[in-house]
Scaffold this active site. Structure first.
Site, PDB file in Angstrom:
ATOM      1  N   HIS A  56      -1.368   1.418  -4.254  1.00  0.00           N
ATOM      2  CA  HIS A  56      -1.703   2.786  -4.064  1.00  0.00           C
ATOM      3  C   HIS A  56      -0.738   3.935  -4.951  1.00  0.00           C
ATOM      4  O   HIS A  56      -0.587   4.868  -4.683  1.00  0.00           O
ATOM      5  CB  HIS A  56      -1.565   3.394  -2.582  1.00  0.00           C
ATOM      6  CG  HIS A  56      -2.685   2.654  -1.923  1.00  0.00           C
ATOM      7  ND1 HIS A  56      -2.773   2.682  -0.712  1.00  0.00           N
ATOM      8  CD2 HIS A  56      -3.892   2.118  -2.342  1.00  0.00           C
ATOM      9  CE1 HIS A  56      -4.000   2.172  -0.281  1.00  0.00           C
ATOM     10  NE2 HIS A  56      -4.640   1.734  -1.313  1.00  0.00           N
ATOM     11  N   SER A  62      -2.535  -1.355   9.473  1.00  0.00           N
ATOM     12  CA  SER A  62      -3.702  -0.835  10.257  1.00  0.00           C
ATOM     13  C   SER A  62      -4.817  -1.753   9.805  1.00  0.00           C
ATOM     14  O   SER A  62      -6.036  -1.968  10.538  1.00  0.00           O
ATOM     15  CB  SER A  62      -4.254   0.435  10.680  1.00  0.00           C
ATOM     16  OG  SER A  62      -4.492   1.160   9.425  1.00  0.00           O
ATOM     17  N   GLN A  74       0.756  -1.281   0.159  1.00  0.00           N
ATOM     18  CA  GLN A  74      -0.071  -0.085  -0.033  1.00  0.00           C
ATOM     19  C   GLN A  74       0.982   1.210  -0.054  1.00  0.00           C
ATOM     20  O   GLN A  74       0.339   2.365  -0.260  1.00  0.00           O
ATOM     21  CB  GLN A  74      -0.761  -0.021   1.239  1.00  0.00           C
ATOM     22  CG  GLN A  74      -1.895  -1.176   1.297  1.00  0.00           C
ATOM     23  CD  GLN A  74      -2.464  -1.145   2.892  1.00  0.00           C
ATOM     24  OE1 GLN A  74      -3.808  -0.772   2.826  1.00  0.00           O
ATOM     25  NE2 GLN A  74      -1.812  -1.683   3.658  1.00  0.00           N
ATOM     26  N   ASN A  75       2.028   1.188   0.085  1.00  0.00           N
ATOM     27  CA  ASN A  75       2.975   2.252   0.387  1.00  0.00           C
ATOM     28  C   ASN A  75       3.631   2.845  -1.059  1.00  0.00           C
ATOM     29  O   ASN A  75       3.433   1.924  -1.944  1.00  0.00           O
ATOM     30  CB  ASN A  75       4.519   1.750   1.140  1.00  0.00           C
ATOM     31  CG  ASN A  75       4.102   1.083   2.488  1.00  0.00           C
ATOM     32  OD1 ASN A  75       3.086   1.463   3.052  1.00  0.00           O
ATOM     33  ND2 ASN A  75       4.977   0.362   2.863  1.00  0.00           N
TER      34      ASN A  75
END
Ligand code: OAD
Length: 254
Positions: free
Chosen positions: A119, A188, A101-102
Site C-alpha cells: 500500500h 483483520s 499493508q502498512n
C-alpha cells in the site's frame, strides 16, 4: 509461552518464510490500527472516507491534513519487538520476505531487508497529475505543488479503489506460492486484494501461521493460530524454535 513442536520444527527447517503484516504489527509502536476509532479531529471520519482519489479531488486540503496528522502520529514511532523479531529472523532463516499493508516504514527501520509495501509508504509524496515523486517537507502550500508540472502532491500510498503496484503484487503472490511458512500477523484481513494472500498461500499448500489477539476470517485456513500480541508472541516463538535447537542465533542451514 508454549508452542506446538511441529511449528518449532517447521520454523527451523524453513528456507523461505513470508511474513504478511497489517496495522496490528505496529500497534505496539503506538500507531493506531485502522479499525481503532479515529481520535480527536478525525473522530467523525473513517479511513474509507479519506483514503480515496475521490476524497482528494473533492477536498484535497482535508485529505492532505489527515495524512499530515498520521505522519505526526508516526514520527516518534519506533519499531517494536515484533518488527525486531521479524528482522532478526533473517539471521536464522535463508530468506525472509516481508509483505506489508502498512505504510509506516517500520519494518525497514527494524532492519528487514526484503520489504514489499503493498500500500505504499506515507513518508513519500507523488504528484497527483504527473505521478512523479516530489519532496513535500519544506512546502508551505496545502497540498504542496509538484515542482515538475505544478499539480497537487499527494501521499505515495494506495487509496481505496486504486490498484496496488503491479510489481509488488506479483512478487507477493510468487512468495506466497513458495514460502515454507506464511505468517499472517496483525491484520483483520478485510481489505482485498491484499487479504487474499493468506488464502492463496494456503491454496498452494503453504502452512499459514496466524498471529492476532482477535479472531479473523483467516483463523480457519491457518495451520497454527497464535492468539496474542505480535510483540510478545514473535520474540518468544523464535527464541523457542532456535534455543531448543541450540542454534544460538545462527541459521540451522550451512
Ligand atoms: P486493521 O486495523 O483492519 O486490523 C488490525 C488487526 O491487528 C486486527 O485484526 C487486530 O486484532 C490486530 N491487532 C491489534 N493489535 C495487535 C497486536 N499487538 N499484535 C497483533 N495483532 C494486533 O488493519 P489492517 O488489517 O492492516 O488499507 O487493514 C488493512 C488495510 O485497511 C490497511 O492497509 C488500509 C486499511 O484501510 C488502505 O489504506 C488501502
Amino acid at each position: 509461552m508454549d508452542f506446538a513442536p511441529d511449528l518449532l520444527a517447521s520454523l527451523r527447517a524453513a528456507r523461505q518464510i513470508a511474513v504478511f503484516t497489517g496495522a496490528g504489527v505496529s500497534a505496539e509502536s503506538g500507531i493506531p490500527t485502522f479499525r481503532d476509532a479515529q481520535t480527536g479531529l478525525w473522530a467523525n471520519y473513517s479511513a474509507e472516507d479519506l483514503a480515496t482519489p475521490e476524497a482528494f479531488r473533492r477536498d484535497p486540503v482535508t485529505v492532505w491534513n489527515w495524512y499530515a496528522w498520521r505522519r505526526e502520529l508516526m514520527r516518534d514511532a519506533r519499531p517494536n519487538p515484533a518488527h525486531q523479531a521479524i528482522a532478526r529472523l533473517e539471521t536464522l532463516v535463508e530468506r525472509v520476505s516481508v509483505i506489508t499493508q502498512n505504510v509506516d516504514g517500520l519494518h525497514r527501520q527494524a532492519g528487514s531487508t526484503e520489504v514489499i509495501e503493498l500500500h505504499g509508504n506515507i513518508w513519500d509524496s507523488i504528484c497527483a497529475d504527473c505521478r512523479q515523486p516530489a519532496p513535500a517537507e519544506a512546502a508551505i502550500e496545502v497540498p504542496p505543488r509538484c515542482p515538475h508540472c505544478g499539480g497537487m502532491l499527494r501521499p505515495a500510498v494506495v487509496w481505496f479503489g486504486e490498484p496496488m503496484p503491479a510489481d509488488a503484487w506479483h512478487r507477493a503472490a510468487e512468495l506466497s506460492e513458495r514460502a515454507d511458512l506464511f505468517f499472517c500477523i496483525g491484520t483483520s484481513s478485510l481489505v482485498e486484494p491484499a487479504a487474499s494472500l493468506p488464502r492463496y498461500a494456503q491454496s498452494c499448500g503453504r502452512p499459514v501461521v496466524q498471529v492476532n489477539p482477535e479472531a479473523t476470517s483467516h483463523d480457519g485456513i491457518a495451520q497454527h493460530v497464535l492468539r496474542g500480541k505480535a510483540g510478545l508472541i514473535l520474540p518468544a516463538l523464535f527464541d523457542a524454535a532456535w534455543a531448543e535447537a541450540g542454534a544460538a542465533g545462527g541459521r540451522s542451514h550451512p
